[in-house]
Design a protein around this motif. Structure first.
Motif, PDB file in Angstrom:
ATOM      1  N   UNK A  25       0.830  -1.211   0.000  1.00 29.22           N
ATOM      2  CA  UNK A  25       0.000   0.000   0.000  1.00 29.22           C
ATOM      3  C   UNK A  25       0.863   1.258   0.000  1.00 29.22           C
ATOM      4  N   UNK A  26       1.931   1.258   0.792  1.00 31.71           N
ATOM      5  CA  UNK A  26       2.827   2.418   0.830  1.00 31.71           C
ATOM      6  C   UNK A  26       3.545   2.562  -0.506  1.00 31.71           C
ATOM      7  N   UNK A  27       4.050   1.458  -1.047  1.00 34.96           N
ATOM      8  CA  UNK A  27       4.724   1.516  -2.348  1.00 34.96           C
ATOM      9  C   UNK A  27       3.793   2.043  -3.432  1.00 34.96           C
ATOM     10  N   UNK A  28       2.563   1.555  -3.446  1.00 31.77           N
ATOM     11  CA  UNK A  28       1.615   1.997  -4.466  1.00 31.77           C
ATOM     12  C   UNK A  28       1.395   3.500  -4.385  1.00 31.77           C
ATOM     13  N   UNK A  29       1.175   4.004  -3.176  1.00 26.03           N
ATOM     14  CA  UNK A  29       0.961   5.440  -3.021  1.00 26.03           C
ATOM     15  C   UNK A  29       2.216   6.227  -3.388  1.00 26.03           C
ATOM     16  N   UNK A  30       3.358   5.768  -2.931  1.00 24.01           N
ATOM     17  CA  UNK A  30       4.616   6.463  -3.205  1.00 24.01           C
ATOM     18  C   UNK A  30       4.882   6.540  -4.703  1.00 24.01           C
ATOM     19  N   UNK A 111      14.700  11.510  -4.469  1.00 20.05           N
ATOM     20  CA  UNK A 111      14.924  11.271  -3.046  1.00 20.05           C
ATOM     21  C   UNK A 111      14.194  12.314  -2.197  1.00 20.05           C
ATOM     22  N   UNK A 112      14.288  13.561  -2.594  1.00 17.27           N
ATOM     23  CA  UNK A 112      13.619  14.640  -1.861  1.00 17.27           C
ATOM     24  C   UNK A 112      12.105  14.465  -1.907  1.00 17.27           C
ATOM     25  N   UNK A 119       6.789  11.253   4.451  1.00 10.38           N
ATOM     26  CA  UNK A 119       6.483  12.046   5.644  1.00 10.38           C
ATOM     27  C   UNK A 119       4.987  12.350   5.705  1.00 10.38           C
ATOM     28  N   UNK A 120       4.383  12.621   4.557  1.00  7.50           N
ATOM     29  CA  UNK A 120       2.938  12.883   4.514  1.00  7.50           C
ATOM     30  C   UNK A 120       2.142  11.622   4.864  1.00  7.50           C
ATOM     31  N   UNK A 121       2.597  10.458   4.405  1.00  3.85           N
ATOM     32  CA  UNK A 121       1.942   9.198   4.736  1.00  3.85           C
ATOM     33  C   UNK A 121       1.998   8.983   6.250  1.00  3.85           C
ATOM     34  N   UNK A 122       3.180   9.181   6.824  1.00  3.78           N
ATOM     35  CA  UNK A 122       3.329   8.992   8.263  1.00  3.78           C
ATOM     36  C   UNK A 122       2.487  10.004   9.043  1.00  3.78           C
ATOM     37  N   UNK A 123       2.448  11.237   8.569  1.00  2.00           N
ATOM     38  CA  UNK A 123       1.646  12.250   9.247  1.00  2.00           C
ATOM     39  C   UNK A 123       0.165  11.893   9.199  1.00  2.00           C
TER      40      UNK A 123
END
Length: 155
Positions: A25-30, A111-112, A119-123
């Motif tokens: 899920x994180x990879x897909x969003x990223x 990378x940036x 950071x937005x996902x974690x927030x």
């Protein structure tokens, strides 16, 4: 009554299933977000290398060790990333026999952007469950990952 494995995993997913679902899920969003931001040629496999690449450069052997990927897999992914313009290989000033993998301007941009997206996902998750609960989750999850690696390495 026989409970099918897929139904059992849905009702009470084990650690591997949960970790996999989170990863995918994180990879897909990223990578969808990166694609919209100009990095449409990248695939999740590339992230396994880019996540461990230092802006000042890294050796392929260090990327392999940190990522847990085989050296040959890392080499293939680095070849692809070099072709795509994200990294370049240069002689390592500390050891002329070794190559240093350096991000290009395109690689640094990725990378940036990746750092900001993650950071937005974690927030988002911290907002959803609370900052303290999310911090506790990350501490515990990190502990479980370290324990699993240590147990694996003992075997």
């Amino acid at each position: 009554m026989v409970v099918r494995r897929s139904e059992r995993k849905q009702g009470d997913p084990d650690l591997g299933v949960l970790a996999g679902q989170l990863l995918f899920a994180v990879q897909e969003q990223l990578f969808e977000t990166l694609a919209h931001q100009g990095h449409s040629h990248l695939r999740p496999q590339h992230g396994a290398v880019l996540a461990y690449l230092d802006p000042e450069g890294s050796r392929a052997t260090d990327i392999a060790r940190h990522s847990g990927l085989h050296k040959q897999v890392v080499g293939k992914l680095l070849d692809e990333l070099e072709t795509l313009g994200y990294v370049e290989r240069r002689p390592d000033p500390a050891d002329r026999r070794a190559k240093l993998i350096l991000p290009t301007a395109l690689g640094l941009d990725q990378m940036t952007r990746s750092d900001a997206i993650l950071a937005a996902v974690e927030q988002h998750h911290a907002d959803a469950i609370g900052v303290e609960a999310y911090a506790a989750f990350k501490r515990l999850f990190t502990h479980v990952v370290r324990q699993q690696r240590a147990w694996r390495d003992q075997a």
